[in-house]
Design an enzyme around this catalytic site. Structure first.
Site, PDB file in Angstrom:
ATOM      1  N   ASP A  51      -3.957  -8.069  62.692  1.00 46.17           N
ATOM      2  CA  ASP A  51      -4.205  -6.472  63.250  1.00 46.17           C
ATOM      3  C   ASP A  51      -5.482  -6.604  62.308  1.00 46.17           C
ATOM      4  O   ASP A  51      -5.052  -6.110  60.501  1.00 46.17           O
ATOM      5  CB  ASP A  51      -2.472  -5.839  62.886  1.00 46.17           C
ATOM      6  N   LYS A 106      -5.923  -0.743  68.630  1.00 55.56           N
ATOM      7  CA  LYS A 106      -4.970  -1.259  68.537  1.00 55.56           C
ATOM      8  C   LYS A 106      -4.945   1.206  68.286  1.00 55.56           C
ATOM      9  O   LYS A 106      -6.264   0.883  67.525  1.00 55.56           O
ATOM     10  CB  LYS A 106      -4.390  -1.681  67.467  1.00 55.56           C
ATOM     11  N   LYS A 158      -2.061  -1.019  71.850  1.00 55.86           N
ATOM     12  CA  LYS A 158      -1.226  -1.051  70.762  1.00 55.86           C
ATOM     13  C   LYS A 158      -1.142   0.024  70.223  1.00 55.86           C
ATOM     14  O   LYS A 158      -1.713   0.482  69.515  1.00 55.86           O
ATOM     15  CB  LYS A 158      -1.154  -1.872  70.519  1.00 55.86           C
TER      16      LYS A 158
END
Length: 309
Positions: free
Chosen positions: A145, A208, A245
């Site tokens: 991430d 995300k 996400k």
């Protein structure tokens, strides 16, 4: 392709109005609710990102990841043999080896995700970001991430943002890359849309919303804009494997179901899999298990009756 984003306009009042309507959606009940909650469990990135993380609390997190819902509750729902686990375990790079070793010892194939690239601020040199990514992959992380440099968005340096994300993607190698946009710090929904597009063009496997450390994290207006960017990217390219996400501030079972319903509405049922949808959360799983306990027993569990995540 800068032409895609040069004339982007986001109708903020319409987006906000739709987001307010989402909050009023009626939630599902009974067995339908239990089914949606179990689906949400399989999409959770179970996360600990604290300065006081230790090998022991990472181990506890990993065992909870493998057994997210008490076995007797799953048996009552006839779901004990379906292999329900969370989508991934997410930790800092220094704790990746602890998580990988614990899951391996438990005979579990849950992927370990690591935040990297100057998380959470992104205010580190690019060379440091790339080194951190490579180290996390070397330690065994199968998902990375990364966090973008917000300044590149705020100053309109789209080619610079593309190049940064592209280099991070190359550093990830075989690991999947989720690109954190930190939407609460991008200034406008138009910037959120543009950053989403650039991230996908540069090879992101997921986009995300947040690090969870900003003042404003996952919100429905931001989610709508990002999902519509994913949809347009698919229409333009035919490339259908970019996931979404939301992360930060998602704490209740009801919120989790609402996010699932929104993904179903905006992107379709095929996105409701761990391969294309994740929920970034640290405390959400506890509330989901509590709601399933209530569904099975008719009463809420006492604090000591459910294992901590």
């Amino acid at each position: 392709e800068l032409g895609w984003i040069s004339k982007v306009y986001v109708n903020r009042p319409a987006v906000v109005r739709h987001a307010e309507q989402i909050k009023k959606w009626k939630t599902v009940k009974g067995n339908w609710q239990a089914a949606w909650l179990l689906k949400a469990v399989t999409c959770i990135d179970l996360t600990t990102l604290s300065g006081d993380d230790t090998p022991s609390n990472v181990q506890r997190l990993c065992f909870k990841a493998k057994h997210p819902i008490r076995e007797d509750l799953l048996k009552a729902l006839d779901m004990h043999d379906k292999g329900i686990t969370v989508g991934a375990v997410c930790v800092y790079p220094a704790r990746v080896s602890d998580a990988v070793n614990t899951l391996k010892a438990a005979g579990c194939n849950i992927p370990v995700a690591s935040v990297a690239a100057g998380f959470p601020s992104g205010q580190t040199p690019l060379e440091s970001k790339l080194t951190e990514i490579r180290l996390a992959v070397e330690y065994g992380a199968r998902e990375i991430d990364i966090v973008i440099s917000r300044s590149l968005v705020l100053t309109g340096q789209w080619e610079g943002l593309y190049e940064e994300i592209r280099l991070c993607r190359a550093a990830c190698g075989e690991a999947h890359m989720k690109t954190i946009l930190a939407t609460g710090e991008l200034g406008s929904l138009a910037n959120v849309y543009k950053a989403s597009m650039i991230a996908m063009m540069a090879g992101s496997d997921f986009i995300k919303t947040s690090t969870g450390k900003e003042v404003e994290n996952a919100t429905f207006p931001v989610g709508i804009v990002m999902m519509r960017a994913i949809k347009e990217y698919y229409w333009q390219t035919g490339y259908k494997v970019v996931g979404f996400k939301p992360a930060g501030g998602i704490r209740t079972a009801k919120e989790a179901i609402t996010w699932l319903m929104l993904v179903k509405e905006e992107l379709g049922v095929e996105w409701l899999t761990p391969e294309l949808f994740r929920l970034g959360a640290s405390s959400l799983l506890g509330d989901i298990e509590q709601q399933i306990f209530y569904h099975v027993t008719g009463s809420y569990a006492l604090q000591h009756e459910l294992a901590m995540a």
